[in-house]
Design a protein around this motif. Sequence first.
Motif, mmCIF file in Angstrom:
data_model
loop_
_atom_site.group_PDB
_atom_site.id
_atom_site.type_symbol
_atom_site.label_atom_id
_atom_site.label_comp_id
_atom_site.label_asym_id
_atom_site.label_seq_id
_atom_site.Cartn_x
_atom_site.Cartn_y
_atom_site.Cartn_z
ATOM 1 N N GLU A 73 9.686 -6.069 -0.066
ATOM 2 C CA GLU A 73 8.928 -4.863 -0.326
ATOM 3 C C GLU A 73 8.658 -4.171 1.008
ATOM 4 O OE1 GLU A 73 5.716 -5.724 -2.916
ATOM 5 O OE2 GLU A 73 4.981 -3.656 -2.915
ATOM 6 N N VAL A 74 8.909 -2.856 1.052
ATOM 7 C CA VAL A 74 8.681 -2.100 2.290
ATOM 8 C C VAL A 74 7.540 -1.128 2.044
ATOM 9 C CG1 VAL A 74 9.738 -0.811 4.162
ATOM 10 C CG2 VAL A 74 11.170 -2.291 2.736
ATOM 11 N N ALA A 75 6.449 -1.362 2.742
ATOM 12 C CA ALA A 75 5.226 -0.588 2.552
ATOM 13 C C ALA A 75 4.816 0.053 3.880
ATOM 14 C CB ALA A 75 4.129 -1.502 2.017
ATOM 15 N N ILE A 87 -10.293 9.031 12.600
ATOM 16 C CA ILE A 87 -9.582 10.303 12.736
ATOM 17 C C ILE A 87 -9.951 11.226 11.570
ATOM 18 C CG2 ILE A 87 -7.699 9.319 14.122
ATOM 19 C CD1 ILE A 87 -5.925 9.309 11.632
ATOM 20 N N SER A 88 -9.596 12.511 11.708
ATOM 21 C CA SER A 88 -10.028 13.505 10.715
ATOM 22 C C SER A 88 -9.195 13.401 9.433
ATOM 23 C CB SER A 88 -9.881 14.911 11.298
ATOM 24 O OG SER A 88 -8.504 15.216 11.440
ATOM 25 N N ASP A 89 -9.711 14.034 8.384
ATOM 26 C CA ASP A 89 -8.978 14.061 7.110
ATOM 27 C C ASP A 89 -7.601 14.686 7.295
ATOM 28 O OD1 ASP A 89 -11.356 13.129 6.153
ATOM 29 O OD2 ASP A 89 -11.608 14.661 4.609
ATOM 30 N N SER A 90 -7.535 15.789 8.058
ATOM 31 C CA SER A 90 -6.240 16.459 8.214
ATOM 32 C C SER A 90 -5.270 15.578 9.001
ATOM 33 C CB SER A 90 -6.401 17.834 8.852
ATOM 34 O OG SER A 90 -6.996 17.708 10.117
ATOM 35 N N GLU A 91 -5.777 14.813 9.961
ATOM 36 C CA GLU A 91 -4.905 13.877 10.697
ATOM 37 C C GLU A 91 -4.402 12.768 9.780
ATOM 38 O OE1 GLU A 91 -6.204 13.382 15.250
ATOM 39 O OE2 GLU A 91 -7.920 13.362 13.889
ATOM 40 N N ILE A 92 -5.271 12.275 8.901
ATOM 41 C CA ILE A 92 -4.869 11.230 7.950
ATOM 42 C C ILE A 92 -3.785 11.760 7.010
ATOM 43 C CG2 ILE A 92 -5.640 9.895 5.919
ATOM 44 C CD1 ILE A 92 -8.324 9.509 7.420
ATOM 45 N N LEU A 93 -4.011 12.955 6.466
ATOM 46 C CA LEU A 93 -3.048 13.525 5.518
ATOM 47 C C LEU A 93 -1.712 13.800 6.196
ATOM 48 C CD1 LEU A 93 -5.481 15.839 3.524
ATOM 49 C CD2 LEU A 93 -4.491 13.663 2.775
ATOM 50 N N THR A 99 4.870 9.790 7.421
ATOM 51 C CA THR A 99 5.374 8.447 7.118
ATOM 52 C C THR A 99 6.167 8.457 5.810
ATOM 53 O OG1 THR A 99 3.474 7.532 8.288
ATOM 54 C CG2 THR A 99 4.682 6.029 6.842
ATOM 55 N N GLU A 100 5.641 9.159 4.816
ATOM 56 C CA GLU A 100 6.347 9.305 3.521
ATOM 57 C C GLU A 100 7.738 9.920 3.749
ATOM 58 O OE1 GLU A 100 5.908 8.827 0.206
ATOM 59 O OE2 GLU A 100 7.444 10.232 -0.501
ATOM 60 N N ALA A 101 7.794 10.942 4.613
ATOM 61 C CA ALA A 101 9.065 11.643 4.851
ATOM 62 C C ALA A 101 10.089 10.712 5.488
ATOM 63 C CB ALA A 101 8.822 12.866 5.721
ATOM 64 N N VAL A 102 9.675 9.891 6.438
ATOM 65 C CA VAL A 102 10.636 9.004 7.108
ATOM 66 C C VAL A 102 11.097 7.895 6.158
ATOM 67 C CG1 VAL A 102 9.089 7.356 8.285
ATOM 68 C CG2 VAL A 102 11.224 8.024 9.362
ATOM 69 N N GLN A 109 13.118 6.221 -0.735
ATOM 70 C CA GLN A 109 11.988 5.846 -1.590
ATOM 71 C C GLN A 109 10.681 5.946 -0.812
ATOM 72 O OE1 GLN A 109 13.613 1.903 -2.270
ATOM 73 N NE2 GLN A 109 11.998 0.942 -1.082
ATOM 74 N N SER A 110 9.592 6.036 -1.570
ATOM 75 C CA SER A 110 8.264 6.093 -0.950
ATOM 76 C C SER A 110 7.803 4.686 -0.569
ATOM 77 C CB SER A 110 7.246 6.671 -1.935
ATOM 78 O OG SER A 110 7.611 7.971 -2.306
ATOM 79 N N PRO A 111 6.864 4.574 0.380
ATOM 80 C CA PRO A 111 6.274 3.253 0.635
ATOM 81 C C PRO A 111 5.659 2.709 -0.652
ATOM 82 C CG PRO A 111 5.472 4.888 2.233
ATOM 83 C CD PRO A 111 6.236 5.642 1.187
ATOM 84 N N SER A 112 5.789 1.388 -0.867
ATOM 85 C CA SER A 112 5.291 0.812 -2.116
ATOM 86 C C SER A 112 3.771 0.651 -2.099
ATOM 87 C CB SER A 112 5.941 -0.545 -2.357
ATOM 88 O OG SER A 112 5.592 -1.432 -1.327
ATOM 89 N N GLY A 113 3.177 0.810 -0.933
ATOM 90 C CA GLY A 113 1.733 0.681 -0.820
ATOM 91 C C GLY A 113 1.336 0.912 0.621
ATOM 92 N N PHE A 114 0.063 0.725 0.891
ATOM 93 C CA PHE A 114 -0.467 1.021 2.223
ATOM 94 C C PHE A 114 -1.427 -0.073 2.665
ATOM 95 C CE2 PHE A 114 -3.806 3.079 4.874
ATOM 96 C CZ PHE A 114 -3.016 3.575 5.901
ATOM 97 N N ARG A 115 -1.263 -0.502 3.909
ATOM 98 C CA ARG A 115 -2.265 -1.380 4.521
ATOM 99 C C ARG A 115 -2.828 -0.632 5.726
ATOM 100 N NH1 ARG A 115 -0.642 -7.327 5.636
ATOM 101 N NH2 ARG A 115 -1.614 -7.697 3.602
#
Length: 190
Positions: A73-75, A87-93, A99-102, A109-115
């Motif tokens: 699984e690649v997350a 960091i700010s909301d805009s930096e997080i988004l 990351t989604e784009a890469v 495919q999208s990351p399967s989740g986030f840590r």
Amino acid sequence: LPEPVVEPTEAPAPTTNKKMVALTYDDGPNPIHTNAILDILEKYDARATFFDLGSLVEKYPDVVKREDALGCEVASHSWDHKNFNKISDSEILADIKKTEAVFQNILGQSPSGFRPPYGNCDDHVKTLIPMPIYLWSVDTLDWKSRNADAIMNEVTKIGDLDGKVILLHGIYSSTAEATARLVPYLQEAG
Ligand code: ZN
């Protein structure tokens, strides 16, 4: 956005009666150490979850493709390991979008989740993450000890590992060395 799910202590419910444990590797991919870990997983027909940094996915696409090709699984572990509580909301988004784009570009495919880096993800940050959020339940402290014996000790002292999520970092030779012992140990334990 889907409601984020935090599962800090237990792995997802097993779909079989067999015991299950999740091996998770953060902070990669690394061309040397991730490949060494993948060699071991391949040898034992085992799977792991890789929480990769977007910046390194871009730098080492072949390693990430190999993780995926081996059924792992690649997350996501963010773009470059910033503390999301600081960091700010805009930096997080922007971080999530980049990351989604890469992931889409390299894996299709999208990351399967986030840590979250450092496990830092307060209630407000959680509302900004459009993926399931996964923490861990066994911390091997591999980043600190850099020692395969110490890593094995942190895992074996737990006893029953059924349902546990083990935190490792795929960027150290000592962690790869521990993986070569850990995978057969877990398989022998069922
Ligand atoms: Zn990390």
